[in-house]
Each structure stands twice: as C-alpha cells, then as structure tokens.
Motif scaffolding. Structure first.
Motif, PDB file in Angstrom:
ATOM      1  N   ALA A  70       0.668  -1.151  -0.002  1.00 38.71           N
ATOM      2  CA  ALA A  70       0.055   0.054  -0.098  1.00 38.71           C
ATOM      3  C   ALA A  70       0.934   1.204   0.044  1.00 38.71           C
ATOM      4  CB  ALA A  70      -1.006  -0.032   1.175  1.00 38.71           C
ATOM      5  N   PHE A  71       1.895   1.196   0.841  1.00 36.83           N
ATOM      6  CA  PHE A  71       2.860   2.433   0.712  1.00 36.83           C
ATOM      7  C   PHE A  71       3.621   2.658  -0.587  1.00 36.83           C
ATOM      8  CE2 PHE A  71       7.195   3.963   1.179  1.00 36.83           C
ATOM      9  CZ  PHE A  71       7.095   5.253   1.753  1.00 36.83           C
ATOM     10  N   VAL A  72       3.821   1.579  -1.288  1.00 38.40           N
ATOM     11  CA  VAL A  72       4.358   1.606  -2.714  1.00 38.40           C
ATOM     12  C   VAL A  72       3.422   2.499  -3.602  1.00 38.40           C
ATOM     13  CG1 VAL A  72       5.369   0.362  -4.697  1.00 38.40           C
ATOM     14  CG2 VAL A  72       6.204  -0.022  -2.550  1.00 38.40           C
ATOM     15  N   ALA A  73       2.345   2.030  -3.429  1.00 39.14           N
ATOM     16  CA  ALA A  73       1.137   2.508  -4.437  1.00 39.14           C
ATOM     17  C   ALA A  73       0.884   3.732  -3.980  1.00 39.14           C
ATOM     18  CB  ALA A  73      -0.267   1.700  -4.263  1.00 39.14           C
ATOM     19  N   ALA A  74       0.940   4.372  -2.856  1.00 43.56           N
ATOM     20  CA  ALA A  74       0.636   5.701  -2.352  1.00 43.56           C
ATOM     21  C   ALA A  74       1.810   6.612  -2.677  1.00 43.56           C
ATOM     22  CB  ALA A  74       0.201   5.643  -0.875  1.00 43.56           C
ATOM     23  N   ARG A  81       3.762   5.898  -5.137  1.00 50.26           N
ATOM     24  CA  ARG A  81       4.068   6.076  -6.552  1.00 50.26           C
ATOM     25  C   ARG A  81       2.925   7.036  -7.252  1.00 50.26           C
ATOM     26  NH1 ARG A  81       5.301   2.959 -11.351  1.00 50.26           N
ATOM     27  NH2 ARG A  81       6.015   1.068  -9.950  1.00 50.26           N
ATOM     28  N   ALA A  82       1.984   7.165  -6.416  1.00 46.77           N
ATOM     29  CA  ALA A  82       0.748   8.081  -6.951  1.00 46.77           C
ATOM     30  C   ALA A  82       0.846   9.362  -6.410  1.00 46.77           C
ATOM     31  CB  ALA A  82      -0.601   7.528  -6.356  1.00 46.77           C
ATOM     32  N   GLY A  83       1.872   9.493  -5.505  1.00 43.95           N
ATOM     33  CA  GLY A  83       1.953  10.774  -4.529  1.00 43.95           C
ATOM     34  C   GLY A  83       0.704  11.258  -3.807  1.00 43.95           C
ATOM     35  N   ASP A  84      -0.038  10.128  -3.472  1.00 45.12           N
ATOM     36  CA  ASP A  84      -1.321  10.391  -2.678  1.00 45.12           C
ATOM     37  C   ASP A  84      -1.205  10.739  -1.162  1.00 45.12           C
ATOM     38  OD1 ASP A  84      -3.770  10.148  -1.520  1.00 45.12           O
ATOM     39  OD2 ASP A  84      -4.390   8.400  -2.614  1.00 45.12           O
ATOM     40  N   LEU A  85      -1.091  11.983  -0.906  1.00 40.03           N
ATOM     41  CA  LEU A  85      -0.679  12.428   0.426  1.00 40.03           C
ATOM     42  C   LEU A  85      -1.707  11.677   1.527  1.00 40.03           C
ATOM     43  CD1 LEU A  85       1.189  14.379   1.949  1.00 40.03           C
ATOM     44  CD2 LEU A  85      -0.615  16.088   1.803  1.00 40.03           C
ATOM     45  N   ALA A  86      -3.055  11.742   1.352  1.00 42.45           N
ATOM     46  CA  ALA A  86      -4.034  11.357   2.278  1.00 42.45           C
ATOM     47  C   ALA A  86      -3.671   9.900   2.485  1.00 42.45           C
ATOM     48  CB  ALA A  86      -5.366  11.542   1.619  1.00 42.45           C
ATOM     49  N   ALA A  87      -3.309   9.178   1.584  1.00 45.31           N
ATOM     50  CA  ALA A  87      -3.072   7.553   1.718  1.00 45.31           C
ATOM     51  C   ALA A  87      -2.156   7.407   2.500  1.00 45.31           C
ATOM     52  CB  ALA A  87      -3.260   6.928   0.353  1.00 45.31           C
ATOM     53  N   LEU A  88      -0.970   8.369   2.107  1.00 52.51           N
ATOM     54  CA  LEU A  88       0.297   8.134   2.784  1.00 52.51           C
ATOM     55  C   LEU A  88       0.127   8.285   4.123  1.00 52.51           C
ATOM     56  CD1 LEU A  88       2.814   9.740   0.355  1.00 52.51           C
ATOM     57  CD2 LEU A  88       2.878   7.377   0.996  1.00 52.51           C
ATOM     58  N   GLU A  89      -0.462   9.483   4.753  1.00 52.89           N
ATOM     59  CA  GLU A  89      -0.716   9.858   6.024  1.00 52.89           C
ATOM     60  C   GLU A  89      -1.525   8.848   6.876  1.00 52.89           C
ATOM     61  OE1 GLU A  89      -2.666  13.737   5.476  1.00 52.89           O
ATOM     62  OE2 GLU A  89      -0.684  14.639   5.793  1.00 52.89           O
ATOM     63  N   LYS A  90      -2.274   8.005   6.119  1.00 50.37           N
ATOM     64  CA  LYS A  90      -3.244   7.025   6.638  1.00 50.37           C
ATOM     65  C   LYS A  90      -2.234   6.037   7.042  1.00 50.37           C
ATOM     66  CE  LYS A  90      -7.495   4.435   6.261  1.00 50.37           C
ATOM     67  NZ  LYS A  90      -8.451   4.217   5.156  1.00 50.37           N
ATOM     68  N   LEU A  91      -1.374   5.620   6.459  1.00 51.36           N
ATOM     69  CA  LEU A  91      -0.324   4.340   6.366  1.00 51.36           C
ATOM     70  C   LEU A  91       0.758   4.539   7.512  1.00 51.36           C
ATOM     71  CD1 LEU A  91       0.153   3.452   2.708  1.00 51.36           C
ATOM     72  CD2 LEU A  91      -1.195   2.052   4.501  1.00 51.36           C
ATOM     73  N   LEU A  92       0.911   5.921   7.953  1.00 49.33           N
ATOM     74  CA  LEU A  92       2.287   5.915   8.627  1.00 49.33           C
ATOM     75  C   LEU A  92       2.021   6.251  10.040  1.00 49.33           C
ATOM     76  CD1 LEU A  92       3.880   8.700   6.252  1.00 49.33           C
ATOM     77  CD2 LEU A  92       4.346   6.312   6.154  1.00 49.33           C
ATOM     78  N   ALA A  93       2.777   5.542  11.109  1.00 49.56           N
ATOM     79  CA  ALA A  93       2.693   6.122  12.160  1.00 49.56           C
ATOM     80  C   ALA A  93       3.013   7.403  12.571  1.00 49.56           C
ATOM     81  CB  ALA A  93       3.542   5.006  13.179  1.00 49.56           C
ATOM     82  N   ALA A  94       2.656   7.860  13.638  1.00 46.12           N
ATOM     83  CA  ALA A  94       2.815   9.376  14.000  1.00 46.12           C
ATOM     84  C   ALA A  94       4.171   9.793  14.039  1.00 46.12           C
ATOM     85  CB  ALA A  94       2.079   9.917  15.418  1.00 46.12           C
ATOM     86  N   ASP A  95       4.904   8.968  14.648  1.00 45.99           N
ATOM     87  CA  ASP A  95       6.563   8.948  14.759  1.00 45.99           C
ATOM     88  C   ASP A  95       7.446   8.423  13.722  1.00 45.99           C
ATOM     89  OD1 ASP A  95       6.124   6.488  15.642  1.00 45.99           O
ATOM     90  OD2 ASP A  95       7.015   6.567  17.770  1.00 45.99           O
ATOM     91  N   VAL A  96       6.660   8.122  12.619  1.00 49.71           N
ATOM     92  CA  VAL A  96       7.652   7.289  11.383  1.00 49.71           C
ATOM     93  C   VAL A  96       8.790   8.145  10.967  1.00 49.71           C
ATOM     94  CG1 VAL A  96       6.332   8.601   9.950  1.00 49.71           C
ATOM     95  CG2 VAL A  96       7.484   6.361   9.081  1.00 49.71           C
ATOM     96  N   VAL A  97      10.045   7.360  10.848  1.00 52.36           N
ATOM     97  CA  VAL A  97      11.192   7.996  10.256  1.00 52.36           C
ATOM     98  C   VAL A  97      11.581   7.248   8.991  1.00 52.36           C
ATOM     99  CG1 VAL A  97      13.588   8.561  10.771  1.00 52.36           C
ATOM    100  CG2 VAL A  97      11.928   8.384  12.541  1.00 52.36           C
ATOM    101  N   SER A  98      11.931   8.333   7.913  1.00 50.34           N
ATOM    102  CA  SER A  98      12.399   7.754   6.718  1.00 50.34           C
ATOM    103  C   SER A  98      13.890   8.040   6.547  1.00 50.34           C
ATOM    104  CB  SER A  98      11.799   8.554   5.722  1.00 50.34           C
ATOM    105  OG  SER A  98      12.122   8.118   4.438  1.00 50.34           O
ATOM    106  N   TYR A  99      14.554   6.700   6.417  1.00 49.14           N
ATOM    107  CA  TYR A  99      16.101   6.931   6.303  1.00 49.14           C
ATOM    108  C   TYR A  99      16.545   6.398   4.952  1.00 49.14           C
ATOM    109  CZ  TYR A  99      15.932   6.142  11.251  1.00 49.14           C
ATOM    110  OH  TYR A  99      15.671   6.528  12.656  1.00 49.14           O
ATOM    111  N   SER A 100      17.392   7.311   4.252  1.00 50.46           N
ATOM    112  CA  SER A 100      17.921   7.040   2.778  1.00 50.46           C
ATOM    113  C   SER A 100      19.273   6.862   2.876  1.00 50.46           C
ATOM    114  CB  SER A 100      17.488   8.012   1.903  1.00 50.46           C
ATOM    115  OG  SER A 100      16.324   8.369   2.029  1.00 50.46           O
TER     116      SER A 100
END
Length: 311
Positions: free
Chosen positions: A200-204, A206-225
C-alpha cells in the motif's frame, strides 16, 4: 580483510602450531569449516550489518583454524564461533569510527534471504533490518551476547566464555539489549500485514497520494535514505507522519518514473526492489506495528544492494 587482535581471539584450550597435526588432516579441517561456515556468516552478518565485512571475517577465521592445534580442540564448532564472534567485536569497535564519517544515514546491508536460506535457517532473530539498526546502538559486547542468545540460542555459560565475562554479566548483557529493543521498537505486525502495508505504501508513494500516505504512517515514522554519497539521497532522516508524507509526495513524479517493482524476501520480510531497465537501484523496506508504518528504509547505495537484488 578484517582487522583483528590476536589476544582477543586466543583460545587457551585450542593449542597452537600446525606442526602438531599431520598435513593430511587439513581435508578434515576444511570439511568441518565448510559445515560450520553458514553459522559463522550468520553471526558475523548480524553483528556487522555488512555482507562484505561478514564474508571477509569468515575468510579470516579459516587461517586461524588451519594453524591451530586442532587435536586439542574439543568442540570445533564452538572454537570457530568463538573466533568469529571475537573478531566481529573488534571490527565493530573500528566500524563505529568509520560510520561516524559516513555520508548520510548508515543502514545495514540488505540480504535476499530466499537466495541465502542458511542465514535464517536456525532462527530468524536479529535479522530484521530495523532490529539491526537498533543493535548498532549497543556496545559490541552487548550486541554479541544478544545475537548469540536470540539468533542461535547459545547457553549463557557459553556466551560468557565467548565474550570473556562471567555468566551473570552475560545474562545482564542480553537483558540490557532486550530492554533497549523493547523500548525502541513497538511489537511488529505479522509478515502478511507488513507486506500489505508495504504494498500500500508503494502504491501511495508512486501516486503521490498524500492522504493515503498519512493514513499508512505511524505518527513518529522516520524515513532513512542510504546513498552512501554515491547517489543522490536525503542525508538526514525525515521524521513525523506529516513531513514524511509530504517528502515522499514531493519526489513522486521524478523518482517513480519508469520504475518497475519486484517483490522479494529481504532479511526475512517483504521488500520492494525498485528497478529501471532491469537494474535494481533501491531496496525499500518498512517496519510496522499496530500504529502503522514506522521506520522506512530506502537502501540506494549501489555497493550495498547487490546481495538483495538477486531475487
């Protein structure tokens, strides 16, 4: 080859000097080493988080096994595991200095555990990439004790002998490591749910779907690259559901253009291999709890994705 300290890996019960053993015994020595090798790699990889360093370390164990008085070794597997663990402790001490100068976040090197079933054959503990990241915060001795106990179920007396502490201290090392992981990581979801959330995260994304992304993420999510300075990647972690969602949406158009997604099992869990023209350029994994997706790991360093891109 890995750096090592001869005192750190000396086994007083093992003897020394190849002259004590006939030359034709080397075939038997090689057979024993080959049998134990997958476990040695499993220990080294979990401790170092690097396939290349783990392979170098295992290679460094062989000449020590070749040169020792094997007739005086009561338990060859224990001797080899002791040697590998103590070498790994030494490597970790020097690795901390190197990682302080690493460009951007340092992430463990992902491994395709379908292609290398030995890595998770005994127990799959201390293999998840998010767990390996947390283990980086432990002392080398704590990490060794935790890996030996949780991943390989070594008894405490043997752990104590390997890391050269008393049994009570060995128990304390494992206890501290467990407490650290419990305090830093929420209870994970099932493997099926983790894969659903990743898909679901990959789909959101790829689509740049902000609402879908926010729904999937925990409040304290961290993205590491992790680009290692070799490719363009964020050099700082992005923290918080709102920021991560906007960050992922911001580069959706250019990042996902022409991308094919292949699914693999990496470090025992579902991962997305992002490819252009048949070449993997990113290994994407997420760690999730009932609160949603927590850490998001974008492994983009070309030198660190080969072991996960063979799926």
């Amino acid at each position: 080859m890995v750096a090592h300290d001869s005192e750190a890996v000396h086994d007083p019960g093992a003897g020394s000097g190849p002259s004590a053993v006939p030359a034709d015994d080397l075939d038997r020595a090689a057979a024993v080493f080959a049998e134990v090798r997958p476990r040695l790699f499993g220990i080294a990889y979990r401790m170092l988080g690097s396939v290349a360093e783990a392979e170098d370390l295992v290679q460094d164990v062989w000449p020590r096994w070749q040169a020792c008085d094997r007739a005086a070794v009561a338990d060859p597997a224990a001797f080899l595991a002791t040697t590998a663990t103590r070498l790994a402790i030494n490597v970790l001490r020097s690795a901390r200095v190197r990682r302080e100068t690493y460009i951007g976040p340092w992430l463990p090197e992902p491994v395709d555990t379908e292609a290398d079933p030995h890595l998770g054959a005994e127990r799959g503990e201390a293999l998840n990439l998010a767990v390996l990241m947390l283990l980086e915060r432990l002392s080398p001795t704590e990490r060794a004790a935790y890996v030996l106990r949780e991943a390989f179920d070594y008894p405490y007396p043997q752990i104590a002998a390997i890391v050269q502490v008393g049994e009570a201290a060995a128990r304390q090392l494992v206890s501290r490591a467990r407490k650290h992981l419990r305090s830093e990581r929420r209870a994970p979801v099932t493997g099926a749910e983790q894969r659903r959330l990743l898909t679901a995260f990959v789909a959101a994304a790829r689509a740049g779907d902000l609402a879908a992304l926010e729904k999937l993420l925990a409040a304290d999510v961290v993205s590491y690259s992790d680009g290692g300075g070799a490719v363009r990647a964020s050099r700082f972690p992005v923290v918080g559901a709102d920021r991560v969602a906007k960050y992922v949406r911001a580069f959706a158009d250019r990042f996902w253009d022409g991308v094919d997604v292949q699914w693999a099992t990496v470090n025992g869990q579902a991962a997305a291999l992002l490819q252009r023209d048949g070449e993997t350029f990113t290994v994407l994994t997420v760690d999730a709890s009932k609160h949603g997706i927590g850490p998001i790991l974008w492994m983009m360093n070309p030198a660190k994705i080969a072991a996960a891109s063979a799926a």
